[in-house]
Design a protein around this motif. Structure first.
Motif, short mmCIF file in Angstrom:
data_model
loop_
_atom_site.label_atom_id
_atom_site.label_comp_id
_atom_site.label_asym_id
_atom_site.label_seq_id
_atom_site.Cartn_x
_atom_site.Cartn_y
_atom_site.Cartn_z
N ALA A 46 42.40 4.77 -68.12
CA ALA A 46 41.60 6.02 -68.66
C ALA A 46 39.78 5.52 -68.47
N LEU A 47 39.86 4.22 -68.60
CA LEU A 47 38.28 3.92 -68.22
C LEU A 47 38.15 4.05 -66.89
N ARG A 48 39.26 3.69 -65.69
CA ARG A 48 39.04 3.75 -64.71
C ARG A 48 38.94 4.89 -64.13
N ARG A 49 39.71 6.09 -64.68
CA ARG A 49 39.90 7.40 -64.14
C ARG A 49 38.70 8.30 -64.63
N PHE A 50 38.23 8.20 -66.00
CA PHE A 50 37.19 8.90 -66.73
C PHE A 50 36.00 8.24 -66.80
N GLY A 51 36.06 6.92 -66.86
CA GLY A 51 34.52 6.11 -67.30
C GLY A 51 33.55 6.42 -66.30
N ALA A 52 32.36 6.35 -66.44
CA ALA A 52 31.36 6.60 -65.53
C ALA A 52 31.06 5.22 -64.69
N ARG A 367 20.52 12.91 -61.71
CA ARG A 367 19.71 13.52 -62.75
C ARG A 367 20.43 13.38 -64.08
N GLN A 368 19.66 12.63 -64.89
CA GLN A 368 20.42 12.45 -66.42
C GLN A 368 21.86 11.79 -66.33
N ASN A 369 21.92 11.01 -65.27
CA ASN A 369 23.13 10.23 -65.12
C ASN A 369 24.25 11.18 -64.66
N ARG A 370 24.08 12.37 -64.04
CA ARG A 370 25.12 13.24 -63.47
C ARG A 370 24.45 13.41 -62.01
N LEU A 371 25.28 13.78 -61.19
CA LEU A 371 25.24 13.77 -59.80
C LEU A 371 25.02 15.73 -59.47
N ALA A 372 24.10 15.79 -58.51
CA ALA A 372 23.79 16.99 -58.02
C ALA A 372 23.78 17.06 -56.59
N SER A 401 25.32 3.82 -52.93
CA SER A 401 26.60 3.36 -52.87
C SER A 401 27.26 3.24 -54.20
N GLY A 402 28.58 3.05 -54.30
CA GLY A 402 29.20 2.67 -55.66
C GLY A 402 30.20 3.83 -55.84
N LEU A 403 30.05 4.91 -54.81
CA LEU A 403 30.94 6.03 -55.05
C LEU A 403 31.20 6.97 -53.92
N GLU A 404 32.76 6.54 -53.50
CA GLU A 404 33.14 7.21 -52.22
C GLU A 404 33.13 8.79 -52.26
N ASN A 405 33.69 9.13 -53.05
CA ASN A 405 33.85 10.77 -53.42
C ASN A 405 33.18 11.47 -54.50
N PRO A 406 31.91 11.70 -54.22
CA PRO A 406 30.93 12.05 -55.52
C PRO A 406 31.53 13.55 -55.72
N ARG A 407 31.18 14.10 -56.88
CA ARG A 407 31.67 15.52 -57.43
C ARG A 407 30.51 16.13 -58.06
N GLU A 408 30.28 17.23 -58.17
CA GLU A 408 29.02 17.94 -58.66
C GLU A 408 29.25 17.83 -59.96
N GLY A 409 28.19 17.32 -60.95
CA GLY A 409 28.19 17.04 -62.03
C GLY A 409 28.99 15.76 -62.82
N ARG A 411 29.68 12.42 -64.05
CA ARG A 411 28.74 11.30 -64.89
C ARG A 411 28.73 9.94 -64.18
N VAL A 412 27.71 9.32 -63.94
CA VAL A 412 27.51 8.02 -63.39
C VAL A 412 26.71 7.11 -64.18
N LYS A 413 26.54 5.71 -64.12
CA LYS A 413 25.55 4.99 -64.61
C LYS A 413 24.96 4.15 -63.49
N LEU A 414 23.64 3.81 -63.89
CA LEU A 414 23.01 2.89 -62.76
C LEU A 414 23.53 1.47 -62.81
N ALA A 415 23.75 1.12 -61.63
CA ALA A 415 23.91 -0.61 -61.54
C ALA A 415 22.70 -1.12 -61.75
#
Length: 416
Positions: A46-52, A367-372, A401-409, A411-415
């Motif tokens: 779940a952490l890998r699948r749904f974690g930021a 923006r606010q830890n979410r992708l647009a 970098s850090g995400l191969e297939n980003p999706r709208e909205g 959630r991510v966290k800054l390295a």
């Protein structure tokens, strides 16, 4: 009360089976362990699948990350290349021979004319001595021939004087014979003089061949590499086998410059004397001043680039040949004026921040830890960076970098 009769013969001790309490405890522990494994595995999934996920970002317009081409002192073009020495040579011997002496090593500083190495030259020493002896013999023969000539010339002059005073004392035939002997002596003296000159030329040739056994520094510089060792056979050109071509490779570290390949789409922005900011891969936190020395007047059709040579203004002993370098060409003052109203700002960002989706150039804003997602107009890649011609206003945080297939909205966290 009736007596209870026990048949002791039917009692048995089962040593091969543990008592029931021990069995129940063992089964309980196994079940708990399986549950713990399932919980941990599910949590990790779940952490890998749904974690930021942690991603790397860049701020548009931030110093060192991206710069607007409309601001004073900003980078108009960025290109990558290497540090090279403008004055560099592979020093070899003028003649073939076995290396008998090598007086330098990597890093040795030599001045122009210093002896770097020497070939085995015993035969050339003997040749010089033989040439000196030939010259001495020729000079001795010349002295003898000149003395003989002078004597015969005096005799011919005396015979002429005597006949002039009294023709009966010296006949015409005797006078002619004396003059003939004097002329022959003059010719022998001239031949002896020619032999002296020939012997002198032979001596100079032998001395030149002897001098060629010494390998001297063609200019003042630093030895970068030893190409041969004592005992090896060296020659002006490599002949295969154990023959070496160069003895050392040296360069003038005072002539270091950076050669970069600029995308031909941006070469119109580069001009001779244009200021540049040089950053070495080895010292990413230090910059050096530079200036465009030359724009090579030809392009590489395979890579669609033009080579630009940038002189290094800040000489530093840490700068070494073949180091990787990045050059930010700084826009001149007349080109850094603020754009007019409504004109789009242009920025340069890392090339990895721009992605191609369905034939369109897009960037992902954080923006606010979410992708647009945002579409932009991007130029070609130059020096690992890409120009954004429209679509950004400055200050945006872009996913690098850090995400191969980003999706709208997403959630991510800054390295860190």
């Amino acid at each position: 009360m009736p007596d209870v009769v026990h048949d002791l013969g039917k009692l048995r001790i089962r040593r091969d089976q543990p008592p029931p309490p021990v069995t129940r405890a063992f089964l309980r522990n196994v079940l708990l362990a399986l549950i713990a494994v399932l919980v941990l595995g599910g949590g990790a999934y779940a952490l890998r699948r749904f974690g930021a996920p942690a991603v790397e970002v860049v701020t548009v317009g931030a110093a060192g990350d991206a710069a607007a081409s409309g601001g004073a002192g900003t980078a108009a073009v960025t290109a990558n290349g290497y540090v090279v020495a403008r004055t560099k040579a592979a020093v070899s011997a003028k003649i073939a021979g076995r290396l008998a002496f090598l007086g330098v090593s990597e890093g040795s500083f030599v001045r122009q004319g210093d002896v770097i190495a020497r070939l085995d030259n015993a035969d050339y020493v003997a040749a010089v001595q033989q040439a000196e002896a030939n010259l001495a013999a020729a000079r001795a023969n010349l002295i003898e021939a000149q003395a003989d000539r002078d004597q015969l010339v005096r005799e011919a002059r005396r015979a002429r004087d005597v006949r002039g005073q009294n023709p009966n004392l010296v006949s015409q035939q005797e006078l002619e014979a004396a003059e003939s002997r004097a002329a022959q002596a003059e010719a022998r003296a001239q031949a002896a003089q020619a032999r002296v000159e020939s012997a002198d030329a032979g001596l100079r040739l032998a001395q030149a061949n002897f001098e060629n056994t010494f390998i001297r520094a063609p200019f003042t510089g630093t030895v970068l590499r030893k190409e041969a060792e004592v005992g090896e056979v060296v020659a002006p050109s490599v002949g295969g086998g154990l023959t070496r071509g160069a003895v050392v490779t040296m360069a003038d570290l005072g002539s270091l410059e950076v050669e970069v390949d600029v995308n031909e789409a941006y070469i119109a922005r580069i001009s001779r004397g244009m200021a540049g900011r040089i950053t070495l891969d080895a010292y990413p936190d230090t910059t050096f001043r530079g200036a465009v020395r030359q724009v090579v007047p030809t392009a590489d059709r395979q890579r669609a680039t033009v080579q630009v040579k940038v002189a290094i203004r800040d000489h530093d002993p840490r700068i070494l040949p073949e180091m990787g370098a990045k050059v930010d060409f700084l826009a001149p003052l007349e080109r850094t004026a603020a754009p007019g109203p409504g004109a789009p700002l242009r920025f340069t960002v890392p090339a990895a921040a721009v992605r191609t989706e369905a034939g369109r150039s897009v960037v992902w804003l954080v923006r606010q830890n979410r992708l647009a997602r945002r579409e932009v107009e991007a130029g070609p890649v130059s020096g690992g960076r890409r120009e954004i011609r429209s679509g950004l206003a400055g200050g945006e945080v872009l996913l690098v970098s850090g995400l191969e297939n980003p999706r709208e909205g997403q959630r991510v966290k800054l390295a860190p």
